[in-house]
Design an enzyme around this catalytic site. Structure first.
Site, PDB file in Angstrom:
ATOM      1  N   ASP A  14     -15.031  64.725  18.640  1.00 44.89           N
ATOM      2  CA  ASP A  14     -13.638  64.314  18.089  1.00 44.89           C
ATOM      3  C   ASP A  14     -13.402  65.404  16.622  1.00 44.89           C
ATOM      4  OD1 ASP A  14     -11.307  62.597  17.265  1.00 44.89           O
ATOM      5  OD2 ASP A  14     -12.539  61.937  15.717  1.00 44.89           O
ATOM      6  N   SER A  15     -12.120  65.137  16.229  1.00 44.44           N
ATOM      7  CA  SER A  15     -11.928  65.794  14.930  1.00 44.44           C
ATOM      8  C   SER A  15     -12.776  65.557  13.765  1.00 44.44           C
ATOM      9  CB  SER A  15     -10.558  65.665  14.538  1.00 44.44           C
ATOM     10  OG  SER A  15     -10.160  64.414  14.414  1.00 44.44           O
ATOM     11  N   TYR A  46      -6.425  66.117  13.678  1.00 46.72           N
ATOM     12  CA  TYR A  46      -5.799  67.052  14.735  1.00 46.72           C
ATOM     13  C   TYR A  46      -4.310  66.718  14.909  1.00 46.72           C
ATOM     14  CZ  TYR A  46     -10.165  68.954  16.798  1.00 46.72           C
ATOM     15  OH  TYR A  46     -11.134  69.579  17.256  1.00 46.72           O
ATOM     16  N   GLY A  47      -4.097  65.356  14.657  1.00 47.54           N
ATOM     17  CA  GLY A  47      -3.007  64.698  14.946  1.00 47.54           C
ATOM     18  C   GLY A  47      -1.399  65.571  14.641  1.00 47.54           C
ATOM     19  N   CYS A  77     -11.301  61.388  21.552  1.00 53.01           N
ATOM     20  CA  CYS A  77     -10.251  61.646  20.735  1.00 53.01           C
ATOM     21  C   CYS A  77      -8.852  61.689  21.685  1.00 53.01           C
ATOM     22  CB  CYS A  77     -10.383  62.990  20.168  1.00 53.01           C
ATOM     23  SG  CYS A  77      -9.264  63.880  19.046  1.00 53.01           S
ATOM     24  N   THR A  79      -6.091  62.503  20.864  1.00 54.06           N
ATOM     25  CA  THR A  79      -5.156  63.778  20.659  1.00 54.06           C
ATOM     26  C   THR A  79      -5.787  64.990  21.298  1.00 54.06           C
ATOM     27  OG1 THR A  79      -4.885  63.019  18.148  1.00 54.06           O
ATOM     28  CG2 THR A  79      -4.387  65.298  18.668  1.00 54.06           C
ATOM     29  N   GLU A 156     -11.416  59.022   7.060  1.00 52.43           N
ATOM     30  CA  GLU A 156     -12.409  60.147   6.923  1.00 52.43           C
ATOM     31  C   GLU A 156     -12.643  60.213   5.644  1.00 52.43           C
ATOM     32  OE1 GLU A 156     -13.563  63.024   8.668  1.00 52.43           O
ATOM     33  OE2 GLU A 156     -12.718  61.897  10.526  1.00 52.43           O
ATOM     34  N   CYS A 188      -5.916  55.721  18.697  1.00 49.91           N
ATOM     35  CA  CYS A 188      -6.579  56.887  18.100  1.00 49.91           C
ATOM     36  C   CYS A 188      -7.848  56.445  17.714  1.00 49.91           C
ATOM     37  CB  CYS A 188      -5.975  57.250  16.575  1.00 49.91           C
ATOM     38  SG  CYS A 188      -6.855  58.355  15.608  1.00 49.91           S
ATOM     39  N   THR A 189      -9.068  57.378  18.084  1.00 47.30           N
ATOM     40  CA  THR A 189     -10.349  56.754  17.694  1.00 47.30           C
ATOM     41  C   THR A 189     -10.994  56.373  16.531  1.00 47.30           C
ATOM     42  OG1 THR A 189     -11.388  59.178  17.839  1.00 47.30           O
ATOM     43  CG2 THR A 189     -11.086  57.766  20.027  1.00 47.30           C
ATOM     44  N   HIS A 190     -10.051  56.918  15.577  1.00 42.88           N
ATOM     45  CA  HIS A 190     -10.605  56.468  14.144  1.00 42.88           C
ATOM     46  C   HIS A 190     -10.267  55.206  13.929  1.00 42.88           C
ATOM     47  CE1 HIS A 190     -10.503  60.905  13.393  1.00 42.88           C
ATOM     48  NE2 HIS A 190     -11.299  60.465  11.931  1.00 42.88           N
TER      49      HIS A 190
END
Ligand code: DGL
Length: 279
Positions: A14-15, A46-47, A77, A79, A156, A188-190
């Site tokens: 992932d980012s 990344y978005g 991810c 994205t 993050e 979005c995996t976040h």
């Protein structure tokens, strides 16, 4: 004859910390398989980037994970999946990939109001994957989309329930609630890391869909099809890599995964490729 065969290693990327929500589900289902987790924190988020740029990152990360021993790659991810999944499958035809797309299909099946909120990055909404999922499964449903600017950065930074994520999510979700949504898709995996906050804002009557368990089950199916699914037994290790700050990621992993955490190693971008950094 017949030395012990190591269970197939799963590469996950992932980012940043988002894919840890997928890793958590993979560990719950497949603890016997070792995992390599790569967070490309040199490039998060990344978005807002172009699909071409994210595709380049995804290809180099895949090469790195394969070189480190991964046999299956989970693009944890949305994205990167939107930008690169198709391309990665063409570029590495022998490697099984598990990708992600916003869970619009189950949402469209489950909604009663016929109105669904989708939270994802701009790049994910721009990708052909999203358009095709909507076209195939959600033509009869009204979708309300939002890119939640700033939310990935806040997660993050470790802010999961402060003023910043709260105001971003209220600004996003309240107009959707006014339209009558009864389902929210986390594209979005976040975002699974702020489910408690989302649920608090939308209330108990709105269903929030986290795709991570389905991705873990798909990973299991892929291993099974290849004959690589190892019998349950011992708990294999997870190795973590970041292209960002090692100490910072170590703290994030510990905070978000608890006992599932582990040592973090440094990787460095050099002319579009990743190499191991100094420890
Ligand atoms: N976690 C990612 C996703 O699922 C990327 C978010 C970002 O880096 O913008 O889309």
């Amino acid at each position: 004859m017949g030395g012990k065969v190591e269970p197939a290693c799963i590469g996950v990327f992932d980012s940043g910390v988002g894919g840890l929500s997928v890793l958590r589900a993979i560990r719950a289902l497949l603890p016997q398989h070792p995992v390599l987790y790569m967070a490309d924190q040199a490039h998060v988020p990344y978005g807002p980037r172009s699909l071409e740029e994210v595709r380049g990152f995804a290809e180099a990360i895949t090469r790195f994970l394969l070189a480190e021993g991964a046999r299956v790659i989970v693009v944890a991810c949305n994205t990167a999946s939107a930008a690169a999944l198709h391309y990665l499958r063409g570029t590495f035809p022998d490697v099984p990939f598990v990708g992600m797309e916003p869970a619009v299909k189950p949402a469209a099946e489950q909604t009663h109001s016929g109105r669904v909120g989708v939270l994802a990055t701009r790049a994910t909404f721009q990708g052909a994957l999203y358009a095709s999922v909507v076209e195939r499964f959600a033509r009869h449903v009204r979708l309300y989309q939002d890119t939640c600017p700033g939310l990935v950065e806040s997660i993050e930074a470790g802010d999961l329930d402060g003023e910043t994520p709260r105001s971003i999510l209220e600004r996003t979700l309240k107009p959707m609630l006014a339209e009558g949504i009864d389902t929210v898709v986390l594209g979005c995996t976040h975002y699974p890391f702020v489910i408690p906050l989302i649920q608090e804002i939308v209330g108990p009557g709105v269903r929030v869909i986290d795709p991570a368990p389905a991705v873990a089950r798909q990973t299991q199916r892929v291993l099974e099809i290849r004959g690589w699914l190892a019998p349950e037994g011992c708990r294999a290790d997870v190795r973590f890599f970041t292209s960002g700050e090692v100490g910072r990621f170590q703290v994030q992993v510990q905070r978000l995964l608890g006992s599932e955490g582990g040592e973090v190693e440094s990787v460095i971008w050099e002319q579009g490729e990743l190499r191991r950094g100094l420890r």
